[in-house]
Design a protein around this motif. Sequence first.
Motif, short mmCIF file in Angstrom:
data_model
loop_
_atom_site.label_atom_id
_atom_site.label_comp_id
_atom_site.label_asym_id
_atom_site.label_seq_id
_atom_site.Cartn_x
_atom_site.Cartn_y
_atom_site.Cartn_z
N LEU A 263 0.90 -1.10 -0.13
CA LEU A 263 -0.20 0.05 -0.09
C LEU A 263 0.90 1.33 0.02
O LEU A 263 1.55 1.29 0.77
CB LEU A 263 -1.07 -0.01 1.27
N ALA A 264 0.80 2.33 -0.92
CA ALA A 264 1.50 3.30 -0.98
C ALA A 264 0.48 4.61 -1.07
O ALA A 264 -0.01 4.85 -2.23
CB ALA A 264 2.18 3.15 -2.23
N ASP A 265 0.51 5.36 0.06
CA ASP A 265 -0.49 6.44 0.04
C ASP A 265 0.02 7.30 1.32
O ASP A 265 0.45 6.67 2.09
CB ASP A 265 -1.93 5.94 0.42
N ASP A 266 -0.05 8.64 1.03
CA ASP A 266 0.43 9.43 2.13
C ASP A 266 -0.55 9.62 3.18
O ASP A 266 -0.41 10.33 4.46
CB ASP A 266 0.77 10.79 1.41
N GLN A 267 -1.86 9.27 2.95
CA GLN A 267 -2.65 9.20 4.15
C GLN A 267 -2.91 7.84 4.96
O GLN A 267 -3.31 6.96 4.52
CB GLN A 267 -4.17 9.49 3.17
N ILE A 268 -2.54 8.16 6.16
CA ILE A 268 -2.61 6.87 6.93
C ILE A 268 -3.94 6.31 7.02
O ILE A 268 -4.00 4.93 7.27
CB ILE A 268 -2.07 7.08 8.31
N LEU A 269 -4.99 6.90 7.11
CA LEU A 269 -6.41 6.35 7.13
C LEU A 269 -6.85 5.66 6.03
O LEU A 269 -7.42 4.67 6.23
CB LEU A 269 -7.37 7.53 7.84
N VAL A 270 -6.25 6.10 4.79
CA VAL A 270 -6.60 5.43 3.69
C VAL A 270 -5.90 4.10 3.57
O VAL A 270 -6.46 2.82 3.64
CB VAL A 270 -6.22 6.33 2.39
N ARG A 271 -4.66 4.10 4.22
CA ARG A 271 -3.60 2.75 4.09
C ARG A 271 -4.40 1.78 5.30
O ARG A 271 -4.41 0.56 5.05
CB ARG A 271 -2.35 2.89 4.64
N ALA A 272 -4.71 2.37 6.40
CA ALA A 272 -5.32 1.43 7.30
C ALA A 272 -6.52 0.71 6.97
O ALA A 272 -6.85 -0.19 7.17
CB ALA A 272 -5.62 2.28 8.71
N GLY B 50 3.21 -4.37 3.05
CA GLY B 50 3.94 -3.32 3.49
C GLY B 50 3.17 -2.14 3.46
O GLY B 50 2.23 -2.13 2.46
N GLU B 51 3.65 -0.87 3.81
CA GLU B 51 3.01 0.16 3.66
C GLU B 51 3.94 1.42 3.42
O GLU B 51 5.04 1.45 3.99
CB GLU B 51 2.06 0.73 4.69
#
Length: 221
Positions: free
Chosen positions: A6-15, A31-32
């Motif tokens: 998962l590659a995204d700068d928004q932690i909530l999106v990744r979660a 991984g993130e």
Amino acid sequence: MIRVLLADDQILVRAGFRALLDAQPDIEVAGEAADGQEAVALVRQTAPDLVLMDIRMPVLDGLAATRRLTGDPDFAAVKVVMLTTFELDEYVFEALRSGASGFLVKDTEPDELVRAVRAVVDGDALLSPSVTRRLIEEFAARSKQPAAAEGLARLTEREREVMALVGLGLSNEEIARRLVVSPLTAKTHVSRTMVKLGARDRAQLVVLAYESGLVRPGWLG
């Protein structure tokens, strides 16, 4: 087991994505990453099957990171699906040109996300007819006058026909019905066409269909 980065700068999106994907019996999050540079490094470390890559990230954006991955032979087996907030994002057509296997809007339905991950890893392009046909028509219309691709000369008449239908967003089953052949035969034609043109996957075949002029904006129904 399908391994997803998962590659995204928004932690909530990744979660949210992690919770959904880790709940599947055949998918695990490898991984993130919070930016494109970290994503490229983690791909090298974790060797995932698929990267869900946000287009807009700090340090290195998703497009640049995708080009690094798809341009490196070491990552030839890694698929990339771009994440975007809007259906018609100005960067998505460029993402397909860069080698992404498709894209998803971030508010996609959970079951669609899971289906998409499995489909892309299985070799299909993530080209939703409800979104992608509009997107490709929109941005292909803005691109320069298409030039004939040298590779088209290597295709048979039937392979050109199949490539044009892929460019219109048809699935193998739809192509089979249109040409009155079996789905397996349609899939074989698509695979041979990709090999002859050096297309990484079905998504790049769609881009080539437009860029070569085999399919023109406005032909979509």
